[in-house]
Design a protein around this motif. Structure first.
Motif, PDB file in Angstrom:
ATOM      1  N   ARG A  60       0.831  -1.212   0.000  1.00  0.00           N
ATOM      2  CA  ARG A  60       0.000   0.000   0.000  1.00  0.00           C
ATOM      3  C   ARG A  60       0.860   1.255   0.000  1.00  0.00           C
ATOM      4  O   ARG A  60       2.008   1.241   0.458  1.00  0.00           O
ATOM      5  CB  ARG A  60      -0.883   0.030   1.253  1.00  0.00           C
ATOM      6  CG  ARG A  60      -1.937  -1.048   1.341  1.00  0.00           C
ATOM      7  CD  ARG A  60      -2.756  -0.880   2.623  1.00  0.00           C
ATOM      8  NE  ARG A  60      -1.908  -0.992   3.815  1.00  0.00           N
ATOM      9  CZ  ARG A  60      -1.833  -0.084   4.780  1.00  0.00           C
ATOM     10  NH1 ARG A  60      -2.546   1.030   4.704  1.00  0.00           N
ATOM     11  NH2 ARG A  60      -1.050  -0.276   5.831  1.00  0.00           N
ATOM     12  N   GLU A  96      -2.521  -4.785   1.987  1.00  0.00           N
ATOM     13  CA  GLU A  96      -3.850  -4.943   2.567  1.00  0.00           C
ATOM     14  C   GLU A  96      -3.976  -6.360   3.139  1.00  0.00           C
ATOM     15  O   GLU A  96      -3.444  -7.323   2.575  1.00  0.00           O
ATOM     16  CB  GLU A  96      -4.922  -4.724   1.502  1.00  0.00           C
ATOM     17  CG  GLU A  96      -4.953  -3.333   0.901  1.00  0.00           C
ATOM     18  CD  GLU A  96      -5.584  -2.302   1.824  1.00  0.00           C
ATOM     19  OE1 GLU A  96      -6.038  -2.699   2.934  1.00  0.00           O
ATOM     20  OE2 GLU A  96      -5.616  -1.117   1.444  1.00  0.00           O
ATOM     21  N   GLN A  97      -4.685  -6.491   4.243  1.00  0.00           N
ATOM     22  CA  GLN A  97      -4.866  -7.814   4.825  1.00  0.00           C
ATOM     23  C   GLN A  97      -5.577  -8.734   3.855  1.00  0.00           C
ATOM     24  O   GLN A  97      -5.324  -9.954   3.818  1.00  0.00           O
ATOM     25  CB  GLN A  97      -5.654  -7.718   6.135  1.00  0.00           C
ATOM     26  CG  GLN A  97      -5.743  -9.029   6.895  1.00  0.00           C
ATOM     27  CD  GLN A  97      -4.367  -9.564   7.268  1.00  0.00           C
ATOM     28  OE1 GLN A  97      -3.514  -8.830   7.748  1.00  0.00           O
ATOM     29  NE2 GLN A  97      -4.153 -10.866   7.052  1.00  0.00           N
ATOM     30  N   SER A  98      -6.465  -8.173   3.026  1.00  0.00           N
ATOM     31  CA  SER A  98      -7.159  -8.997   2.032  1.00  0.00           C
ATOM     32  C   SER A  98      -6.178  -9.582   1.028  1.00  0.00           C
ATOM     33  O   SER A  98      -6.376 -10.714   0.544  1.00  0.00           O
ATOM     34  CB  SER A  98      -8.217  -8.161   1.308  1.00  0.00           C
ATOM     35  OG  SER A  98      -7.625  -7.046   0.642  1.00  0.00           O
ATOM     36  N   THR A  99      -5.111  -8.839   0.704  1.00  0.00           N
ATOM     37  CA  THR A  99      -4.084  -9.366  -0.194  1.00  0.00           C
ATOM     38  C   THR A  99      -3.357 -10.529   0.440  1.00  0.00           C
ATOM     39  O   THR A  99      -3.154 -11.589  -0.177  1.00  0.00           O
ATOM     40  CB  THR A  99      -3.090  -8.245  -0.561  1.00  0.00           C
ATOM     41  OG1 THR A  99      -3.712  -7.334  -1.461  1.00  0.00           O
ATOM     42  CG2 THR A  99      -1.837  -8.814  -1.224  1.00  0.00           C
ATOM     43  N   ASP A 101      -4.396 -12.498   2.866  1.00  0.00           N
ATOM     44  CA  ASP A 101      -5.304 -13.636   3.034  1.00  0.00           C
ATOM     45  C   ASP A 101      -5.592 -14.331   1.703  1.00  0.00           C
ATOM     46  O   ASP A 101      -5.631 -15.571   1.633  1.00  0.00           O
ATOM     47  CB  ASP A 101      -6.620 -13.162   3.661  1.00  0.00           C
ATOM     48  CG  ASP A 101      -6.445 -12.660   5.081  1.00  0.00           C
ATOM     49  OD1 ASP A 101      -5.421 -12.994   5.705  1.00  0.00           O
ATOM     50  OD2 ASP A 101      -7.335 -11.922   5.565  1.00  0.00           O
ATOM     51  N   THR A 102      -5.786 -13.551   0.641  1.00  0.00           N
ATOM     52  CA  THR A 102      -6.112 -14.136  -0.662  1.00  0.00           C
ATOM     53  C   THR A 102      -4.955 -14.975  -1.189  1.00  0.00           C
ATOM     54  O   THR A 102      -5.144 -16.098  -1.673  1.00  0.00           O
ATOM     55  CB  THR A 102      -6.453 -13.028  -1.674  1.00  0.00           C
ATOM     56  OG1 THR A 102      -7.598 -12.307  -1.207  1.00  0.00           O
ATOM     57  CG2 THR A 102      -6.760 -13.619  -3.043  1.00  0.00           C
ATOM     58  N   ARG A 104      -2.390 -16.253   0.565  1.00  0.00           N
ATOM     59  CA  ARG A 104      -2.146 -17.389   1.451  1.00  0.00           C
ATOM     60  C   ARG A 104      -3.155 -18.512   1.176  1.00  0.00           C
ATOM     61  O   ARG A 104      -2.780 -19.696   1.115  1.00  0.00           O
ATOM     62  CB  ARG A 104      -2.223 -16.943   2.917  1.00  0.00           C
ATOM     63  CG  ARG A 104      -1.931 -18.085   3.904  1.00  0.00           C
ATOM     64  CD  ARG A 104      -2.216 -17.629   5.325  1.00  0.00           C
ATOM     65  NE  ARG A 104      -1.272 -16.620   5.772  1.00  0.00           N
ATOM     66  CZ  ARG A 104      -0.104 -16.906   6.337  1.00  0.00           C
ATOM     67  NH1 ARG A 104       0.256 -18.173   6.503  1.00  0.00           N
ATOM     68  NH2 ARG A 104       0.696 -15.943   6.719  1.00  0.00           N
ATOM     69  N   THR A 105      -4.414 -18.157   1.019  1.00  0.00           N
ATOM     70  CA  THR A 105      -5.445 -19.166   0.737  1.00  0.00           C
ATOM     71  C   THR A 105      -5.161 -19.878  -0.575  1.00  0.00           C
ATOM     72  O   THR A 105      -5.325 -21.106  -0.685  1.00  0.00           O
ATOM     73  CB  THR A 105      -6.832 -18.505   0.697  1.00  0.00           C
ATOM     74  OG1 THR A 105      -7.103 -17.915   1.964  1.00  0.00           O
ATOM     75  CG2 THR A 105      -7.913 -19.518   0.361  1.00  0.00           C
ATOM     76  N   TRP A 106      -4.741 -19.122  -1.596  1.00  0.00           N
ATOM     77  CA  TRP A 106      -4.382 -19.735  -2.886  1.00  0.00           C
ATOM     78  C   TRP A 106      -3.261 -20.751  -2.705  1.00  0.00           C
ATOM     79  O   TRP A 106      -3.314 -21.864  -3.259  1.00  0.00           O
ATOM     80  CB  TRP A 106      -3.967 -18.640  -3.865  1.00  0.00           C
ATOM     81  CG  TRP A 106      -3.261 -19.137  -5.090  1.00  0.00           C
ATOM     82  CD1 TRP A 106      -3.718 -20.027  -6.007  1.00  0.00           C
ATOM     83  CD2 TRP A 106      -1.941 -18.786  -5.497  1.00  0.00           C
ATOM     84  NE1 TRP A 106      -2.771 -20.253  -6.988  1.00  0.00           N
ATOM     85  CE2 TRP A 106      -1.673 -19.484  -6.697  1.00  0.00           C
ATOM     86  CE3 TRP A 106      -0.975 -17.923  -4.997  1.00  0.00           C
ATOM     87  CZ2 TRP A 106      -0.456 -19.367  -7.382  1.00  0.00           C
ATOM     88  CZ3 TRP A 106       0.230 -17.789  -5.676  1.00  0.00           C
ATOM     89  CH2 TRP A 106       0.480 -18.513  -6.855  1.00  0.00           C
ATOM     90  N   TYR A 165      -7.486 -14.003 -10.642  1.00  0.00           N
ATOM     91  CA  TYR A 165      -7.915 -13.236  -9.471  1.00  0.00           C
ATOM     92  C   TYR A 165      -6.757 -12.955  -8.511  1.00  0.00           C
ATOM     93  O   TYR A 165      -6.858 -12.093  -7.626  1.00  0.00           O
ATOM     94  CB  TYR A 165      -9.046 -13.960  -8.739  1.00  0.00           C
ATOM     95  CG  TYR A 165      -8.628 -15.173  -7.935  1.00  0.00           C
ATOM     96  CD1 TYR A 165      -8.320 -15.057  -6.584  1.00  0.00           C
ATOM     97  CD2 TYR A 165      -8.553 -16.437  -8.529  1.00  0.00           C
ATOM     98  CE1 TYR A 165      -7.937 -16.161  -5.839  1.00  0.00           C
ATOM     99  CE2 TYR A 165      -8.175 -17.545  -7.809  1.00  0.00           C
ATOM    100  CZ  TYR A 165      -7.863 -17.403  -6.457  1.00  0.00           C
ATOM    101  OH  TYR A 165      -7.480 -18.502  -5.732  1.00  0.00           O
ATOM    102  N   HIS A 169      -2.739  -8.993  -6.756  1.00  0.00           N
ATOM    103  CA  HIS A 169      -2.172  -8.994  -5.405  1.00  0.00           C
ATOM    104  C   HIS A 169      -0.660  -9.233  -5.396  1.00  0.00           C
ATOM    105  O   HIS A 169      -0.051  -9.195  -4.325  1.00  0.00           O
ATOM    106  CB  HIS A 169      -2.844 -10.077  -4.553  1.00  0.00           C
ATOM    107  CG  HIS A 169      -4.311  -9.881  -4.386  1.00  0.00           C
ATOM    108  ND1 HIS A 169      -4.859  -8.875  -3.616  1.00  0.00           N
ATOM    109  CD2 HIS A 169      -5.373 -10.575  -4.910  1.00  0.00           C
ATOM    110  CE1 HIS A 169      -6.176  -8.946  -3.658  1.00  0.00           C
ATOM    111  NE2 HIS A 169      -6.519  -9.971  -4.440  1.00  0.00           N
TER     112      HIS A 169
END
Length: 659
Positions: A60, A96-99, A101-102, A104-106, A165, A169
């Motif tokens: 960011r 961003e935390q969403s980045t 998390d996304t 890591r989940t991938w 998607y 990120h």
């Protein structure tokens, strides 16, 4: 941390083919074939070879970085020298935390167990170790071993894919398409001889040296000693300290990789060229990844010897801290060599907290670079370590690496500038051609005909201070103006040498040098066609980017430097010599500011360009390359010697007058 076992690499390669790329995925990076002209694609990596995977996350607020840095670095700012601490920097630029998390989940959904994934202290990286088979499945690619003409080996792929998607990120993933070969800035020449003198020195000169005191300035046009440097730039021999004691929190940091000093060389130099520096004086160790120094005298390297034999005499009894990356074995046997990636890892702490191949943090030696959590207390600091050690505020380096993740590293220098660190780098020794010293003129230049000037790295990054080289021409004295270095190839053992300079193809002209560069173009026509921005690279026969960040910023003497290497007396040179001279001066000024209750200088460039009168303008010489004369040194800033060489009394007066 052993990042790759070459013994495994040379095993029989698996024959599995990359799976078909589904519509849900997209190419994230693909290598331009023209950048691999010195690399040979070799065997496919075996499926069970383990790779240290690092995922660079989008951060960011990077678009705000320049203005934030100027706010604490420009002398007219009300926030001058109000540097940030490391926690504030992390919070400003963390993804961003969403980045997080996304991505890591991938990774987890793709078969990478969550326990294997670590998040770096600066929040910008996810790291895990994976077999080649796992990495190829994850990225829909194939990894091969690539060999460089200099013998360096690295694993890489030609391209890799990620889900659509995920792409927004990511910055990039390593190992990936990058072919990382270290390009150390080597001295332009070194003469060696037994009995104390170099064979190419005249007998008359040898006789003069044998009878000359360490204070004699009559030979400075032939041999630069510490006395010559002090006379050139008005540097007092002995710094003044309260109670005659230097500070314990102010040390000059020097980076070395694949090059090691010998204590015998330092002792010879101190005995023959200085007074008051006792034998055994050495840099403070801050080793990264199991580095080891000093080495036996027969293994000594010219870079380290030159750095310490220049810096210590200008600073003593202030200390110099050695950031040595890697030991001799690992430097030449693993991927990647230390270079700036390992150094920056150590700065942000991710290196020390990353586990792979059964190891965590440093390899073999329990010594690491200092903790970034101590930055706010230091005059130049850095990362979480097993043995936290203060890092100096002023840092010097003379190494380079050619790769495509320059912007990511440049942003790290911006963040460190926010924390009050001064990063000072050598501009390079091949004029406008920018290639490695073993490359021919065409290979060192860009374009199909080798006619486009090549900006170096990291010197085109706008967040570091770049130092070019000057010399005293024959029959001139320390009281005459210096000239830019121009030393052509003149014997089989020498390297043609001219001070590196030019304009970036990546970074636009920063605000702090806007007026200086506009003045240069307004008053002096370089005489070459140019292009405007990297999008028009080479257009209409242009040789350089008219809109790019110009370098160097400053200069200092870098020719005919007295030096002991491998137990022998030598003459040495290069912008690698100019850089520790300038860095030592900044470190001495920081000492005075700290003793006066002020903050350290931090990022230097806005103040330097704001008051160029504190530097000695250089108006003679050029930096040839790419079959041209290069640029010429002229009045004011120029892309050969920058704003000029230091005038220590004027610099002290100016910087001590700032808040």
């Amino acid at each position: 941390m052993h990042l790759l076992s070459l013994g495994v690499v040379f095993g029989l390669a698996a024959s599995a083919l990359t799976a078909a790329v589904p519509h849900s995925h997209i190419v994230h990076e693909k290598r331009d074939a023209t950048v691999a002209k010195k690399w040979v694609k070799r065997e496919k990596l075996p499926a069970d070879t383990r790779l240290p995977m690092r995922v660079g996350l989008k951060q960011r607020n990077l678009h705000r970085g320049h203005d934030l840095l100027m706010d604490v670095s420009h002398p007219e700012s009300p926030n001058y020298s109000k540097h940030w601490n490391s926690e504030e920097v992390v919070e400003m630029f963390a993804p961003e935390q969403s980045t997080v998390d996304t991505v890591r989940t991938w990774l987890i959904d793709s078969g990478i167990d969550a326990s294997r994934i670590t998040h770096s202290d600066n929040k910008g990286w996810l790291a895990f170790d994976a077999t080649t088979e796992e990495a190829e499945t994850l990225l829909l690619t194939e990894y091969h071993l690539y060999g460089h003409v200099d013998g360096h080996m690295t694993p890489a792929c030609e391209s890799y894919h990620v889900p659509k998607y995920i792409q927004e990120h990511l910055d990039y993933i390593t190992p990936g398409i990058r072919l990382l070969a270290p390009n150390k800035r080597r001295s332009k020449r070194t003469f060696r001889a037994k009995n104390g003198f170099a064979p190419l020195l005249s007998k008359a000169m040898s006789g003069v040296l044998a009878q000359t005191s360490i204070d004699d300035l009559s030979i400075c046009d032939q041999l630069i000693t510490p006395a010559c440097i002090r006379a050139l730039y008005g540097i007092p021999e002995v710094p003044e300290y309260p109670n005659n004691q230097p500070r314990s929190d102010n040390s000059l940091g020097i980076f070395e990789d694949g090059d090691y000093y010998a204590q015998e060389d330092l002792d010879l130099f101190f005995t023959n060229q200085t007074r008051g520096i006792p034998a055994g004086t050495h840099p403070v160790p801050a080793f990264i990844d199991g580095a080891q120094a000093p080495v036996p005298v027969w293994e000594a390297g010219g870079e380290s010897s030159l750095d310490f034999e220049l810096a210590i005499p200008l600073l003593y009894p202030q200390t110099v801290t050695l950031y040595q990356t890697d030991d001799l074995y690992n430097t030449f046997s693993k991927y990647p060599p230390g270079l700036f990636n390992n150094f920056l890892d150590a700065i942000d702490g991710s290196y020390c907290t990353y586990s792979a191949f059964g190891e965590t943090g440093n390899d073999r030696m329990p010594q690491l670079a200092p903790s970034s959590r101590r930055v706010k207390q230091l005059i130049f600091s850095e990362p979480l370590s097993i043995q936290p050690t203060p890092i100096p505020l002023v840092f010097k380096a003379s190494y380079s690496v050619v790769f495509t993740n320059q912007q990511r590293q440049c942003n790290e220098f911006m963040k460190l500038g926010l924390q009050g660190h001064s990063f000072i780098y050598a501009s390079g020794d091949l004029g406008v051609s920018g290639g490695g010293p073993n490359e021919n003129p065409i290979d060192g230049c860009l374009g199909p005909y080798g006619s486009i000037f090549t900006p170096g790295w990291p010197v085109n990054c706008p967040y570091i201070t770049v130092v070019g080289a000057t010399k005293i021409y024959p029959n001139h004295t320390v009281y005459d103006p210096e000239s830019a270095v121009v030393d052509p190839l003149f014997d089989p053992w020498s390297i043609p040498y001219s001070s590196g300079g030019g304009f970036s193809n990546i970074y636009p002209r920063p605000s702090y040098q806007r007026d200086a560069v506009q003045n240069y173009f307004g008053r002096h026509d370089p005489g070459y066609k140019y292009y405007r921005g990297n999008d028009s690279f080479g257009a209409n026969g242009g040789r350089y980017n008219r809109l790019g960040r110009g370098y160097p910023d400053v200069a200092a003497n870098g020719d005919n430097i007295a030096n002991f290497i491998g137990g022998y007396f030598t003459k040495n040179g290069g912008t690698s010599a100019s850089t520790p001279i300038f860095a030592s001066i900044i470190n001495r000024i920081n000492e005075q500011r700290l003793n006066a209750g002020k903050k350290v200088l931090g990022f230097l460039n806005p103040a330097l360009y704001n008051n160029p009168g504190m530097l000695n303008d250089i108006t003679n010489g050029s930096n040839p390359g790419c079959g041209t004369e290069g640029f010429r040194a002229v009045g004011g800033w120029d892309p050969v010697t920058g704003l000029g060489t230091p005038n220590y009394p004027k610099m002290v007066k100016y910087f001590m007058g700032l808040p």
